[in-house]
Enzyme design. Sequence first.
Site, PDB file in Angstrom:
ATOM      1  N   THR A 106      34.100 -22.133  -3.784  1.00  9.02           N
ATOM      2  CA  THR A 106      35.445 -21.831  -4.285  1.00  9.02           C
ATOM      3  C   THR A 106      36.532 -22.543  -3.471  1.00  9.02           C
ATOM      4  O   THR A 106      36.384 -22.755  -2.277  1.00  9.02           O
ATOM      5  CB  THR A 106      35.643 -20.298  -4.224  1.00  9.02           C
ATOM      6  OG1 THR A 106      34.623 -19.697  -5.009  1.00  9.02           O
ATOM      7  CG2 THR A 106      36.996 -19.865  -4.738  1.00  9.02           C
TER       8      THR A 106
ATOM      9  N   HIS B 128      34.502  14.336  -7.997  1.00 11.27           N
ATOM     10  CA  HIS B 128      35.051  14.848  -6.732  1.00 11.27           C
ATOM     11  C   HIS B 128      36.485  15.374  -6.903  1.00 11.27           C
ATOM     12  O   HIS B 128      37.025  15.988  -5.973  1.00 11.27           O
ATOM     13  CB  HIS B 128      35.059  13.754  -5.655  1.00 11.27           C
ATOM     14  CG  HIS B 128      33.727  13.529  -4.987  1.00 11.27           C
ATOM     15  ND1 HIS B 128      32.651  12.969  -5.628  1.00 11.27           N
ATOM     16  CD2 HIS B 128      33.301  13.797  -3.724  1.00 11.27           C
ATOM     17  CE1 HIS B 128      31.634  12.887  -4.787  1.00 11.27           C
ATOM     18  NE2 HIS B 128      31.998  13.396  -3.629  1.00 11.27           N
ATOM     19  N   GLY B 129      37.110  15.102  -8.021  1.00  8.65           N
ATOM     20  CA  GLY B 129      38.496  15.535  -8.208  1.00  8.65           C
ATOM     21  C   GLY B 129      39.385  14.907  -7.137  1.00  8.65           C
ATOM     22  O   GLY B 129      39.155  13.774  -6.704  1.00  8.65           O
TER      23      GLY B 129
ATOM     24  N   GLU C 272      30.451 -14.258  -7.154  1.00 10.62           N
ATOM     25  CA  GLU C 272      29.281 -14.950  -7.722  1.00 10.62           C
ATOM     26  C   GLU C 272      29.366 -15.017  -9.245  1.00 10.62           C
ATOM     27  O   GLU C 272      28.364 -14.926  -9.956  1.00 10.62           O
ATOM     28  CB  GLU C 272      27.970 -14.325  -7.211  1.00 10.62           C
ATOM     29  CG  GLU C 272      27.896 -14.423  -5.686  1.00 10.62           C
ATOM     30  CD  GLU C 272      26.529 -14.260  -5.083  1.00 10.62           C
ATOM     31  OE1 GLU C 272      25.535 -14.467  -5.782  1.00 10.62           O
ATOM     32  OE2 GLU C 272      26.468 -13.933  -3.879  1.00 10.62           O
TER      33      GLU C 272
ATOM     34  N   ILE D  57      35.565 -17.597   1.753  1.00 12.41           N
ATOM     35  CA  ILE D  57      34.183 -17.927   2.129  1.00 12.41           C
ATOM     36  C   ILE D  57      33.586 -16.790   2.971  1.00 12.41           C
ATOM     37  O   ILE D  57      33.969 -16.587   4.131  1.00 12.41           O
ATOM     38  CB  ILE D  57      34.111 -19.287   2.869  1.00 12.41           C
ATOM     39  CG1 ILE D  57      34.746 -20.380   1.992  1.00 12.41           C
ATOM     40  CG2 ILE D  57      32.669 -19.622   3.230  1.00 12.41           C
ATOM     41  CD1 ILE D  57      34.196 -20.487   0.571  1.00 12.41           C
TER      42      ILE D  57
ATOM     43  N   THR E 150      32.556 -14.034 -12.294  1.00 12.85           N
ATOM     44  CA  THR E 150      33.144 -12.834 -12.904  1.00 12.85           C
ATOM     45  C   THR E 150      32.326 -12.399 -14.130  1.00 12.85           C
ATOM     46  O   THR E 150      31.496 -13.164 -14.640  1.00 12.85           O
ATOM     47  CB  THR E 150      34.578 -13.136 -13.390  1.00 12.85           C
ATOM     48  OG1 THR E 150      34.486 -14.227 -14.327  1.00 12.85           O
ATOM     49  CG2 THR E 150      35.504 -13.519 -12.242  1.00 12.85           C
TER      50      THR E 150
END
Length: 386
Positions: A125, A343-344, A368, A156, A370
Amino acid sequence: MALDSESFELLLPTLQRFIRERLIPAENHLEEHDDVPLDIVQDMKDMGLFGLTVPEAFGGIGLSVSQEVLVNYELGRTAPAFRSVFGTNIGIGSQGILMDGTPEQKAAYLPRVASGELIMSFALTEPDVGTDAASLKTRAELDGDHYVLNGTKRYITNAPRAGAFTLMARTGGPGAGGVSAFIVPADLPGIQLGKPDKKMGQRGTKTCDVILENVRVPAANIIGGVPGQGFKTAMKVLDRGRLNISAVSCGLASRILDEARAYARERKQFGKPIGEFQLIQAMLADSQAELLAGWSLVKDVAARFDLKPPHVSDPEISMQVSCAKLFSTEMVGRVADRGVQIHGGAGYINEYPVERFYRDARLLRLYEGTTQVQQIIIGRELLRTA
Ligand code: COS
């Protein structure tokens, strides 16, 4: 290539115990200090985790892809930063050498990768190049028996820990055919690291820019020795990497589901545990069903992956890998969301692991490739073979 089943049956419970007894108790420390403690890194080296996928001939353990996804499922059950310490080493950082390297390159790098002496990282990238990887701009100009590299690589993973990069740069004209993959030692003059990225989650993972200014890399460091093959090498590496991200996603979903089940049993409202309410059971049930679907898919694709030679790519398998990544990473996003919901208000407080897993899980749908990249790969293959 695979580890014999007897040894693998010993490895897996050892790893499960290490995760349960060493890594899970260290999750809060990791979150607070944004780093993996050195004694844990040493334990990982001693256990051979840095060499999991390097063949035994080069000092590694030599797991098959089917075995590797089982390992990654277990590692997914704790904070992703632990795996990231060695994950790029056995994964996208070194797989290019393993798949396409010359015998000399394999002999020079893989034993040091396997022992953990050398950490490798994958640099594709760039600031202006993410999904459209074939248009990367980092230049590599031939000068005698060296290439001179100029450009910036972005986000990276493991760059601050890396001793060398598998780095894609342009040696030829535009498009995928002009890209070569280089082994670039991190200590070459002209390499600088940017500031550490401040991320939403996955604390303890180290990512930053890698800036190259007139870096002289021997021409012999082109993976496979032939220029113009680097895009294909990168894509092959990502095929295996994406399957591993899928396995991690399933492992993380199973951990979040366990946390949600435990909370549903313990938390009382209206005079009884919330798990006795069918609306809570529905959320648990949806997560369980989706987890089972994702994990079955990942194991199935891994078994198919193992049927072909590791360095040979097969568009149908690549498409199936993309199905696994698309489904599993989206699945864990939904499981994490339900985990917080069960879990609220407590799910929004960092005392409970689901809060950080919710943030950690978000990256799985991005790196890796989208979800949309996976859709492109699947869609194209469906139409190509129609
Ligand atoms: N294995 C081997 N070769 C592959 C391959 C694979 N999985 N995928 C593509 N190739 C080959 C193609 O066969 C083609 O070869 P020929 O020119 O000989 O026909 C070449 O590579 C170019 O492929 P394609 O035309 O499909 O390239 P595109 O530019 O259209 O790119 C996408 C396709 C978008 C799928 C690709 O750029 C991609 O995966 N991008 C995301 C990158 C990514 O995941 N970044 C994350 C960084 S790492 S954290």
